[in-house]
Design an enzyme around this catalytic site. Structure first.
Site: not given
Ligand code: ADP
Length: 398
Positions: A9, A86, A175, A236, A380
């Site tokens: 990742n 990923r 996601h 964010r 994940e």
């Protein structure tokens, strides 16, 4: 030594590795940070002592060093049997994970305009791993793929249609790997099959998104063209009035400054003026810090509004799931969110909410609740390892 599966990742200045055995049990993890800078360093698992990397180490050098450390520690004796990457944006090209070849690399490059901060760096991880393990089947697992089942009514923005046709302006959602894992786990815990399971999944980490999943597939989600839309997140802003851009331009703010502010200086950090870390915010709020309390209130209210909106996308509901660092660990945030949703008949058991880790079925709702509410730790990396191993096993030359 058993066969291993490596999960990669890549962030803009970081590289995360996870190593699984062929029964998908995690064996090790490593994280390299500050890549490209003089003080680049890495860490293995939860070890305190950092591993030194060459100053200015690239993703490729970090990968080489960390694989070497795995070898020295006896965690990996030969090349892995599969590598999973990923990848943030798969556009409309990828509805599922893909075995990497030249055409897949080209397609990921073509999606880079939609994720300029992420796809190029994901590709540098792919290239580094390909040069280190040229004969190992490698798989790209996309954050957007799970949401490719969204119906038009959920993914079209009400903007001139040519923007979609010419530039791909639509909602993609992110996601996806986490939400896809959550529906599998929810189905298992609720004793159902994934294809008959309908849930609302709230992934609340540094990035946050809610997804409506009907009969196992994503039908609506809160993130859009980019991961900026929707919920309040660590740094964010989530949703703002599109009129804000014009207003800020009239104040002399350049487009890249607006972008940076909404992505890096908004959210919990922007509202609290202190931190993007929810645990710290809760402590500050407990000590009477008003802006931190406001940040928590806006976070929970926005989340509740989105969960309410997702109710329009499911015909039946088997449960609401909380996951991600905040969703899994903060009883307070779960409670405050559910308090805003009483109209729908959600009710938590205070005891189960506070002690959910002690029960294996993940359930935290009270007996009077109209719907189950669950806390499910996401994974994940495991999902990526699973997809990578599956595709590698189906590769004729593997
Ligand atoms: P990422 O999206 O980077 O993977 P995580 O899923 O690990 O992030 O979530 C990080 C967030 O989870 C942080 O805001 C952190 O403060 C929050 N968190 C972790 N534990 C708790 C806790 N006990 N209470 C409140 N927030 C928590």
């Amino acid at each position: 030594m058993e066969d291993t599966v490596l999960v990669v990742n890549c962030g803009s200045s970081s590289l995360k590795l996870a190593l699984f055995d062929n029964r998908l049990q995690k064996q090790a993890s490593a994280l390299a940070e500050r890549l490209g800078q003089d003080d680049a360093f890495a860490r293995l698992g939860h070890e305190d002592t950092p591993l030194t990397l060459p100053p200015g180490a690239s993703h490729s050098q970090a990968l080489e060093s960390l694989v070497e450390v795995f070898r020295e520690r006896g965690l990996m004796s030969s090349a892995p049997v599969a590598v999973g990457h990923r990848v943030v944006h798969g556009g409309e090209t990828f509805r599922e994970a893909a075995l990497i070849d030249d055409s897949v690399i080209n397609a990921i490059e073509n999606c880079a305009a939609l994720a300029p901060l992420h796809n190029p760096v994901n590709l540098s991880g792919i290239r580094a791993t390909l040069s280190q393990f040229p004969d190992v089947p490698q798989t790209a697992v996309f954050d957007t793929a799970f949401h490719q089942t969204l119906p038009k009514r959920a993914y079209l923005y009400a903007v001139p249609e040519a923007w979609y046709q010419d530039w791909g302006v639509r909602r993609y959602g992110f996601h996806g790997t986490s939400h896809a894992y959550i529906v599998l786990e929810a189905a298992r815990l609720l004793d159902k099959t994934p294809a008959t399971t309908s849930i609302i999944s709230a992934h609340l980490g540094n990035g946050c998104s809610v997804t409506a999943i009907r009969d196992g597939i994503s039908v609506d989600t809160s993130m859009g063209l980019t991961p900026l839309e929707g919920l309040v997140m660590g740094t964010r802003s989530g949703d703002v009035d599109p009129g804000l851009f014009d207003f800020l331009a009239s104040k002399g703010m350049a487009a890249d400054e607006v972008h940076r502010s909404l992505n890096q200086r908004g959210g919990l950090l922007g509202l609290s003026g202190q931190t993007n870390d929810m645990r710290t915010l809760c402590e500050l709020a407990d000590h009477g810090h008003e802006p931190s309390r406001n940040a928590i209130d806006v976070f929970c209210f926005r989340l509740a509004r989105y969960i309410g909106a997702m109710m329009a996308s499911v015909k039946e509901l088997d449960g609401l799931v909380f996951t991600g660092g905040i969703g899994e660990n903060s009883a307070r945030i779960r409670q405050q969110t559910i308090d805003n949703l009483e109209i729908f008949g959600y009710k938590l058991s205070t005891d189960l909410n506070n002690h959910h880790g002690e029960y294996s079925d993940g359930r935290i709702e009270s007996a009077e609740s109209r719907y189950p509410v669950l806390v499910i730790p996401t994974n994940e990396e495991l999902m990526i390892a699973r997809e990578a191993l599956q595709l590698a096993e189906n590769t004729p030359n593997a």
